[in-house]
Design a protein around this motif. Structure first.
Motif, PDB file in Angstrom:
ATOM      1  N   PRO A   1       2.631  -8.057   9.302  1.00  0.00           N
ATOM      2  CA  PRO A   1       2.149  -8.124   7.914  1.00  0.00           C
ATOM      3  C   PRO A   1       2.551  -6.918   7.076  1.00  0.00           C
ATOM      4  O   PRO A   1       2.808  -7.053   5.874  1.00  0.00           O
ATOM      5  CB  PRO A   1       0.630  -8.211   8.074  1.00  0.00           C
ATOM      6  N   ALA A   2       2.610  -5.743   7.704  1.00  0.00           N
ATOM      7  CA  ALA A   2       2.983  -4.539   6.956  1.00  0.00           C
ATOM      8  C   ALA A   2       4.399  -4.660   6.413  1.00  0.00           C
ATOM      9  O   ALA A   2       4.665  -4.341   5.241  1.00  0.00           O
ATOM     10  CB  ALA A   2       2.848  -3.306   7.834  1.00  0.00           C
ATOM     11  N   LEU A   3       5.341  -5.113   7.226  1.00  0.00           N
ATOM     12  CA  LEU A   3       6.720  -5.269   6.777  1.00  0.00           C
ATOM     13  C   LEU A   3       6.838  -6.411   5.775  1.00  0.00           C
ATOM     14  O   LEU A   3       7.556  -6.289   4.772  1.00  0.00           O
ATOM     15  CB  LEU A   3       7.641  -5.518   7.974  1.00  0.00           C
ATOM     16  N   ALA A   4       6.171  -7.507   6.033  1.00  0.00           N
ATOM     17  CA  ALA A   4       6.241  -8.650   5.123  1.00  0.00           C
ATOM     18  C   ALA A   4       5.755  -8.274   3.725  1.00  0.00           C
ATOM     19  O   ALA A   4       6.278  -8.761   2.716  1.00  0.00           O
ATOM     20  CB  ALA A   4       5.416  -9.810   5.672  1.00  0.00           C
ATOM     21  N   ALA A   5       4.758  -7.395   3.651  1.00  0.00           N
ATOM     22  CA  ALA A   5       4.188  -6.985   2.368  1.00  0.00           C
ATOM     23  C   ALA A   5       5.013  -5.915   1.674  1.00  0.00           C
ATOM     24  O   ALA A   5       4.762  -5.601   0.504  1.00  0.00           O
ATOM     25  CB  ALA A   5       2.758  -6.489   2.568  1.00  0.00           C
ATOM     26  N   GLY A   6       5.988  -5.308   2.370  1.00  0.00           N
ATOM     27  CA  GLY A   6       6.858  -4.327   1.749  1.00  0.00           C
ATOM     28  C   GLY A   6       6.497  -2.883   2.004  1.00  0.00           C
ATOM     29  O   GLY A   6       6.976  -1.988   1.295  1.00  0.00           O
ATOM     30  N   ASN A   7       5.673  -2.632   3.007  1.00  0.00           N
ATOM     31  CA  ASN A   7       5.303  -1.263   3.359  1.00  0.00           C
ATOM     32  C   ASN A   7       6.344  -0.619   4.270  1.00  0.00           C
ATOM     33  O   ASN A   7       7.194  -1.299   4.846  1.00  0.00           O
ATOM     34  CB  ASN A   7       3.951  -1.256   4.078  1.00  0.00           C
ATOM     35  N   THR A   8       6.230   0.696   4.443  1.00  0.00           N
ATOM     36  CA  THR A   8       6.947   1.386   5.509  1.00  0.00           C
ATOM     37  C   THR A   8       5.924   1.825   6.547  1.00  0.00           C
ATOM     38  O   THR A   8       4.746   2.017   6.227  1.00  0.00           O
ATOM     39  CB  THR A   8       7.732   2.600   4.980  1.00  0.00           C
ATOM     40  N   ILE A   9       6.353   1.956   7.806  1.00  0.00           N
ATOM     41  CA  ILE A   9       5.391   2.136   8.896  1.00  0.00           C
ATOM     42  C   ILE A   9       5.805   3.232   9.867  1.00  0.00           C
ATOM     43  O   ILE A   9       6.982   3.526  10.019  1.00  0.00           O
ATOM     44  CB  ILE A   9       5.190   0.821   9.679  1.00  0.00           C
TER      45      ILE A   9
ATOM     46  N   VAL B   1      12.318   2.564   7.270  1.00  0.00           N
ATOM     47  CA  VAL B   1      11.233   1.616   6.991  1.00  0.00           C
ATOM     48  C   VAL B   1      10.280   1.506   8.181  1.00  0.00           C
ATOM     49  O   VAL B   1       9.062   1.469   8.009  1.00  0.00           O
ATOM     50  CB  VAL B   1      11.807   0.236   6.619  1.00  0.00           C
ATOM     51  N   ALA B   2      10.816   1.457   9.387  1.00  0.00           N
ATOM     52  CA  ALA B   2      10.001   1.365  10.594  1.00  0.00           C
ATOM     53  C   ALA B   2      10.324   2.536  11.512  1.00  0.00           C
ATOM     54  O   ALA B   2      11.487   2.756  11.866  1.00  0.00           O
ATOM     55  CB  ALA B   2      10.257   0.046  11.317  1.00  0.00           C
ATOM     56  N   ASN B   3       9.289   3.296  11.887  1.00  0.00           N
ATOM     57  CA  ASN B   3       9.459   4.482  12.723  1.00  0.00           C
ATOM     58  C   ASN B   3       8.520   4.407  13.915  1.00  0.00           C
ATOM     59  O   ASN B   3       7.395   3.915  13.799  1.00  0.00           O
ATOM     60  CB  ASN B   3       9.162   5.736  11.905  1.00  0.00           C
ATOM     61  N   LEU B   4       8.981   4.905  15.040  1.00  0.00           N
ATOM     62  CA  LEU B   4       8.224   4.863  16.286  1.00  0.00           C
ATOM     63  C   LEU B   4       8.084   6.275  16.843  1.00  0.00           C
ATOM     64  O   LEU B   4       9.087   6.954  17.079  1.00  0.00           O
ATOM     65  CB  LEU B   4       8.948   3.977  17.305  1.00  0.00           C
TER      66      LEU B   4
ATOM     67  N   VAL C   1       0.827  -1.208   0.000  1.00  0.00           N
ATOM     68  CA  VAL C   1       0.000   0.000   0.000  1.00  0.00           C
ATOM     69  C   VAL C   1       0.858   1.253   0.000  1.00  0.00           C
ATOM     70  O   VAL C   1       0.590   2.225  -0.699  1.00  0.00           O
ATOM     71  CB  VAL C   1      -0.939   0.000   1.225  1.00  0.00           C
ATOM     72  N   GLY C   2       1.906   1.267   0.830  1.00  0.00           N
ATOM     73  CA  GLY C   2       2.756   2.450   0.916  1.00  0.00           C
ATOM     74  C   GLY C   2       3.149   2.755   2.343  1.00  0.00           C
ATOM     75  O   GLY C   2       3.648   1.892   3.071  1.00  0.00           O
ATOM     76  N   VAL C   3       2.894   3.977   2.766  1.00  0.00           N
ATOM     77  CA  VAL C   3       3.193   4.415   4.139  1.00  0.00           C
ATOM     78  C   VAL C   3       1.987   4.100   5.020  1.00  0.00           C
ATOM     79  O   VAL C   3       0.877   4.555   4.749  1.00  0.00           O
ATOM     80  CB  VAL C   3       3.508   5.922   4.185  1.00  0.00           C
ATOM     81  N   CYS C   4       2.224   3.334   6.075  1.00  0.00           N
ATOM     82  CA  CYS C   4       1.134   2.864   6.936  1.00  0.00           C
ATOM     83  C   CYS C   4       1.310   3.393   8.360  1.00  0.00           C
ATOM     84  O   CYS C   4       2.364   3.173   8.979  1.00  0.00           O
ATOM     85  CB  CYS C   4       1.088   1.341   6.968  1.00  0.00           C
ATOM     86  N   SER C   5       0.288   4.063   8.868  1.00  0.00           N
ATOM     87  CA  SER C   5       0.263   4.485  10.266  1.00  0.00           C
ATOM     88  C   SER C   5      -0.419   3.406  11.091  1.00  0.00           C
ATOM     89  O   SER C   5      -1.452   2.868  10.682  1.00  0.00           O
ATOM     90  CB  SER C   5      -0.508   5.797  10.416  1.00  0.00           C
ATOM     91  N   GLN C   6       0.141   3.113  12.252  1.00  0.00           N
ATOM     92  CA  GLN C   6      -0.384   2.027  13.087  1.00  0.00           C
ATOM     93  C   GLN C   6      -0.507   2.514  14.529  1.00  0.00           C
ATOM     94  O   GLN C   6       0.496   2.810  15.179  1.00  0.00           O
ATOM     95  CB  GLN C   6       0.538   0.814  12.980  1.00  0.00           C
ATOM     96  N   ILE C   7      -1.739   2.589  15.012  1.00  0.00           N
ATOM     97  CA  ILE C   7      -2.019   3.111  16.353  1.00  0.00           C
ATOM     98  C   ILE C   7      -2.536   1.954  17.209  1.00  0.00           C
ATOM     99  O   ILE C   7      -3.548   1.329  16.873  1.00  0.00           O
ATOM    100  CB  ILE C   7      -3.042   4.253  16.294  1.00  0.00           C
TER     101      ILE C   7
END
Length: 485
Positions: free
Chosen positions: A159-167, A195-198, A137-143
């Motif tokens: 699943p987001a990382l496995a599919a190739g998204n950044t989060i 790729v992964a941000n907190l 999908v692209g850039v994914c926000s996860q709350i």
């Protein structure tokens, strides 16, 4: 916070004290991000996705990294479990089980990463090829919520990382500790920069920016229904994809022919596990009228024996509620139940034991004489409060079970499997258990009907949420149409 491959403090310099709900001791001080920090994280995730270094990484290599995260969680599961118990108050035994489940989620999606090879579909046009492929999908926000901080994060991150998204992940501001630790493990596993941000901080600032940003392609949220509605409204600005799990008011139907001891045991576990702070808690008990009195008597006797205490004490069966504010909400619902005419038969107050006075404890509570129009039956209390209703037929049980705005989960207890299957088929819920309550696993999808949410987590559908479907058509013998001459 972890932004663009760096550990950073909030630009504002603000911090937040993290409290142990068992005794209100300060267990950590966390940096408190705001919109500016969130924008920086979104920019990093956007850049990492658009540069395509992660999306073009072979799916098998992405899967290997996700599997490394699973392995590191198993390696550090005891440390993670202790942090989770400190943060939430739940028992250490439960936290340890959670960590194995969390590792299993990462392992499951690691295995799926390279399994979607697309699909070739029949084309009605001669000399052509038609394919369907899935892309990130692209850039994914996860709350994520405070009741299962790391478990709910795992359902989204893996699943987001496995599919190739950044989060960009925003944990609950009151329970961030295990999520911070897992980002350390993700860095160790080799997740690339950006790729992964907190981002740590409040929903009103960090969550709002993640929901409103035009640079975010998908937002996944687990939490309360009112917050979910606000996120939907904010997301409409750029029509971003949504994945929402918004809780439930889950019915537990017990027929007279059920295994009595099993049904009593499961009814207690359904509502009082983790002090009722579970989105799928069986807070609505529907008992066939002929066994009501006997069933309630057995429930009361065992409820009185539930041991409240420190999650690190092996004798503790249930810990505190998460905060003073949340306990106040539960107490308000008890008052409402009494005002509505429900009969309080056990609990309904703070415990009197001296050793529990500094924590946010509340006694396991049961109301009888409940009717479907009561607020305590219709609204999610999210605490150790059980309402009991009766029914005289399967049709009445189904009608009452479906009579809420929610549709997350429910259960049916009966030794007549044909009847149980027939009833389960009529329940408007994303998960129905027969002669059990609460089991879930990575391979099976999780989510709700009606206002319990949109989309699914876990299972193959949980991976699909983080992908877009593309149809690719190729004409093998192209010729001019000659339509416009």
């Amino acid at each position: 916070m972890y932004i663009d491959g760096q550990w950073v403090n909030a630009k504002s310099g603000q911090t937040r004290e993290i409290i142990n709900p068992f005794n209100q001791e300060i267990i950590a001080t966390a940096t408190e991000g705001d919109r500016e920090d969130t924008k920086q994280a979104i920019e990093a995730a956007r850049k990492a996705f658009d540069e395509e270094s992660w999306t073009k990484t072979p799916a098998s290599e992405r899967g290997d990294i996700v599997q490394k995260i699973a392995n590191l969680i198993r390696r550090d599961k005891e440390e993670l479990a202790k942090l989770e118990t400190l943060d939430t108050g739940k028992t250490l035994e439960e936290s340890l089980v959670d960590m194995e489940d969390i590792a299993g989620v990462f392992q499951y999606f690691a295995g799926l990463a390279d399994k979607d090879e697309g699909e070739v579909i029949a084309s009605p046009i001669p000399n052509s090829e038609s394919r369907v492929v899935r892309e990130p999908v692209g850039v994914c926000s996860q709350i994520t919520p405070w009741n299962y901080p790391l478990l709910q994060a795992a359902w989204k991150i893996a699943p987001a990382l496995a599919a190739g998204n950044t989060i960009i992940v925003k944990p609950s501001e009151i329970t961030p500790l295990t999520t911070v630790k897992v980002f350390e493990l993700m860095e160790e596993a080799g997740v690339p920069k950006g790729v992964a941000n907190l981002v740590l901080g409040a929903g009103a600032t960090v969550g709002a920016e993640l929901s409103e940003s035009n640079q975010v392609d998908l937002i996944s949220f687990t939490g309360g229904i009112e917050t979910g509605k606000k996120i939907m409204q904010a997301a409409s600005n750029n029509v971003k994809k949504l994945a929402l799990e918004l809780g439930g008011k889950n019915p537990n139907i017990v027929f007279a022919d059920a295994d009595f001891e099993l049904a009593v045991d499961q009814a207690l576990n359904a509502v009082f596990f983790h002090a009722g702070q579970v989105c799928s808690a069986g807070a609505r008990l529907l008992v066939e009228e002929s066994i009501h009195d006997q069933f309630v008597e057995a429930l009361i006797e065992r409820t009185k024996n539930i041991r409240l205490g420190n999650g690190f004490d092996q004798d503790t069966q249930s810990g505190p509620l998460i905060s003073a504010e949340h306990r106040g909400k539960v107490e308000k619902y008890v008052e409402i139940g009494i005002e509505e005419g429900a009969k309080l038969v056990v609990g309904g107050k703070r415990p009197e034991q001296e050793e529990l006075q500094n924590g946010f404890f509340f006694e396991p509570t049961i109301f009888t004489n409940c009717t479907s129009d009561m607020r305590i039956v219709q609204e999610e209390v999210f605490g150790p409060v059980l309402t009991v209703e009766t029914f005289t037929s399967a049709n009445e049980a189904v009608e009452k079970a479906n009579d809420t705005i929610y549709g997350l989960a429910g259960a049916v207890f009966s030794t007549d499997i044909g009847k149980a299957e027939e009833v389960s088929a009529q329940l408007r819920m994303g998960t129905v258990w027969i002669n059990d309550f609460h089991p879930y696993f990575a391979q099976a999808p999780w989510g709700g009907y009606k206002q319990s949410g949109i989309g699914r987590e876990l299972g193959k559908p949980g991976l699909d949420e983080y992908t877009e479907v593309k149809h690719v058509f190729r004409n093998k013998q192209p010729e001019p149409l000659g339509w416009f001459k």
